[in-house]
Scaffold this motif. Structure first.
Motif, PDB file in Angstrom:
ATOM      1  N   VAL A 290       0.791  -1.218  -0.020  1.00 32.61           N
ATOM      2  CA  VAL A 290      -0.071  -0.073  -0.082  1.00 32.61           C
ATOM      3  C   VAL A 290       1.012   1.314   0.003  1.00 32.61           C
ATOM      4  O   VAL A 290       1.971   1.271   0.602  1.00 32.61           O
ATOM      5  CB  VAL A 290      -1.004   0.000   1.309  1.00 32.61           C
ATOM      6  N   ARG A 291       0.570   2.190  -0.616  1.00 35.50           N
ATOM      7  CA  ARG A 291       1.074   3.769  -0.789  1.00 35.50           C
ATOM      8  C   ARG A 291       0.281   4.741  -0.179  1.00 35.50           C
ATOM      9  O   ARG A 291      -0.141   5.481  -0.860  1.00 35.50           O
ATOM     10  CB  ARG A 291       1.599   4.070  -2.076  1.00 35.50           C
ATOM     11  N   PRO A 292       0.269   4.765   1.336  1.00 41.40           N
ATOM     12  CA  PRO A 292      -0.435   6.114   1.763  1.00 41.40           C
ATOM     13  C   PRO A 292       0.501   7.221   1.804  1.00 41.40           C
ATOM     14  O   PRO A 292       1.587   7.001   1.563  1.00 41.40           O
ATOM     15  CB  PRO A 292      -0.646   5.605   3.005  1.00 41.40           C
ATOM     16  N   GLN A 293      -0.271   8.263   1.977  1.00 40.66           N
ATOM     17  CA  GLN A 293       0.368   9.392   2.097  1.00 40.66           C
ATOM     18  C   GLN A 293       0.415   9.987   3.583  1.00 40.66           C
ATOM     19  O   GLN A 293      -0.894  10.448   4.050  1.00 40.66           O
ATOM     20  CB  GLN A 293      -0.017  10.940   1.127  1.00 40.66           C
ATOM     21  N   ILE A 294       1.430  10.568   4.282  1.00 41.28           N
ATOM     22  CA  ILE A 294       1.360  10.825   5.596  1.00 41.28           C
ATOM     23  C   ILE A 294       2.134  12.384   5.850  1.00 41.28           C
ATOM     24  O   ILE A 294       3.315  12.232   5.808  1.00 41.28           O
ATOM     25  CB  ILE A 294       1.862  10.112   6.553  1.00 41.28           C
TER      26      ILE A 294
ATOM     27  N   PHE B  87       4.557  13.553   3.286  1.00 42.68           N
ATOM     28  CA  PHE B  87       5.578  12.323   3.003  1.00 42.68           C
ATOM     29  C   PHE B  87       4.586  11.083   2.274  1.00 42.68           C
ATOM     30  O   PHE B  87       3.623  10.898   2.396  1.00 42.68           O
ATOM     31  CB  PHE B  87       6.204  11.929   4.196  1.00 42.68           C
ATOM     32  N   ASP B  88       5.413  10.547   1.194  1.00 43.89           N
ATOM     33  CA  ASP B  88       5.173   9.207   0.723  1.00 43.89           C
ATOM     34  C   ASP B  88       5.574   7.911   1.533  1.00 43.89           C
ATOM     35  O   ASP B  88       6.595   7.741   1.729  1.00 43.89           O
ATOM     36  CB  ASP B  88       5.519   9.037  -0.626  1.00 43.89           C
ATOM     37  N   LEU B  89       4.502   7.198   1.731  1.00 46.24           N
ATOM     38  CA  LEU B  89       4.694   6.070   2.585  1.00 46.24           C
ATOM     39  C   LEU B  89       4.677   4.840   1.739  1.00 46.24           C
ATOM     40  O   LEU B  89       3.382   4.700   1.338  1.00 46.24           O
ATOM     41  CB  LEU B  89       4.112   5.830   3.848  1.00 46.24           C
ATOM     42  N   ASP B  90       5.659   3.754   1.604  1.00 46.34           N
ATOM     43  CA  ASP B  90       5.273   2.440   0.835  1.00 46.34           C
ATOM     44  C   ASP B  90       5.385   1.291   1.615  1.00 46.34           C
ATOM     45  O   ASP B  90       6.493   1.022   2.224  1.00 46.34           O
ATOM     46  CB  ASP B  90       5.889   2.523  -0.537  1.00 46.34           C
ATOM     47  N   LEU B  91       4.637   0.700   1.924  1.00 48.66           N
ATOM     48  CA  LEU B  91       4.651  -0.420   2.929  1.00 48.66           C
ATOM     49  C   LEU B  91       4.462  -1.961   2.034  1.00 48.66           C
ATOM     50  O   LEU B  91       3.294  -1.975   1.439  1.00 48.66           O
ATOM     51  CB  LEU B  91       3.786  -0.477   4.143  1.00 48.66           C
ATOM     52  N   SER B  92       5.234  -2.728   2.162  1.00 47.26           N
ATOM     53  CA  SER B  92       5.058  -3.913   1.350  1.00 47.26           C
ATOM     54  C   SER B  92       5.516  -5.319   2.014  1.00 47.26           C
ATOM     55  O   SER B  92       6.477  -5.125   2.878  1.00 47.26           O
ATOM     56  CB  SER B  92       5.617  -3.763  -0.029  1.00 47.26           C
TER      57      SER B  92
ATOM     58  N   ASN C 242       9.274   2.284   2.996  1.00 46.05           N
ATOM     59  CA  ASN C 242       9.958   3.452   2.418  1.00 46.05           C
ATOM     60  C   ASN C 242       9.147   4.578   2.791  1.00 46.05           C
ATOM     61  O   ASN C 242       7.864   4.697   2.582  1.00 46.05           O
ATOM     62  CB  ASN C 242       9.990   3.295   0.935  1.00 46.05           C
ATOM     63  N   LEU C 243       9.970   5.711   3.077  1.00 45.02           N
ATOM     64  CA  LEU C 243       9.347   7.130   3.515  1.00 45.02           C
ATOM     65  C   LEU C 243      10.117   7.922   2.590  1.00 45.02           C
ATOM     66  O   LEU C 243      11.456   8.074   2.649  1.00 45.02           O
ATOM     67  CB  LEU C 243       9.418   7.350   5.106  1.00 45.02           C
TER      68      LEU C 243
END
Length: 227
Positions: free
Chosen positions: A88-92, A95-100, A123-124
């Motif tokens: 998933v690629r949420p934005q916080i 910042f762009d956050l990529d969790l896999s 990845n942040l």
């Protein structure tokens, strides 16, 4: 087992659009080759050339994705590694956050070898004008081969000179049970030859034993095509 995993990869990628609420989403494909397959700044191909291919599907919003691929390696008697992952690629807070989570396996590995593993990545990243920075954290509870639990932390910074030329540099640290701990670093430039093709020239180094081709310093050239 190999046939089962390969079939599962194909089925998962085919069924991916049904896994998200905002289907149909979009597909992308890539392939390429390089003079050395580097991961976490160490060589997975023992300093030899390699080729790779991948496929990915993401939801229309870009929030959810599934990807998979094959790449050339030299490990545990295997010369090909497969992988299948989702994330998933949420934005916080800007910042762009990529969790896999990714499952990896080595095709036709030596009998009895520990040839599959799970890898979790966070990845942040943040882009401001031509500047981009990324902090990466990766962990596996049980790695491939004799390597048990390991953790990788990397900081990367990049700069886009124009629409076709960019540069980046990174430094990372890998702590692992059952293998050596090391610090790795790389720096290079990427040239977008066309809309679908990139050339990357990058120097890699580690403080691991130079007598081992996995940790030796190397200048690596790679070409990538994406559609």
């Amino acid at each position: 087992m190999i046939r089962t995993l390969t079939t599962a990869l194909a089925l998962a990628l085919t069924a991916a659009p049904a896994m998200a609420q905002d289907a149909p989403g979009q597909w992308s494909f890539g392939f390429g080759a390089g003079t050395d397959n580097r991961s976490k700044d160490a060589s997975k191909s023992m300093g030899k050339e390699y080729a790779w291919a991948s496929a990915a599907w993401e939801s229309d919003s870009g929030f959810f994705y599934v990807d998979g691929g094959l790449q050339g390696i030299e490990s545990n008697g295997s010369d090909t590694e497969g992988e299948l992952g989702l994330g998933v690629r949420p934005q916080i807070a800007g910042f762009d956050l990529d969790l896999s989570a990714t499952h990896k396996w080595q095709l036709d590995a030596n009998p009895g070898a520990d040839a599959d593993a799970w890898e979790f990545t966070a990845n942040l990243s943040r882009s401001i004008g031509p500047a981009k920075a990324r902090l990466q954290l990766q962990h596996s509870p049980d790695g491939l081969g004799s390597t048990k639990a390991w953790t990788w932390v990397e900081a990367r910074a990049g700069w886009a000179f124009n629409e076709t030329l960019s540069s980046s540099a990174a430094i990372g640290r890998r702590e692992q049970d059952g293998s050596i701990d090391y610090t790795g670093y790389n720096a290079g430039v990427t040239w977008a030859v066309s809309r679908n093709a990139d050339l990357d020239l990058r120097w890699y180094g580690t403080d691991g034993p130079g007598s081992d081709p996995r940790y030796a310093d190397s200048m690596v050239a790679k070409v990538s095509f994406g559609f």
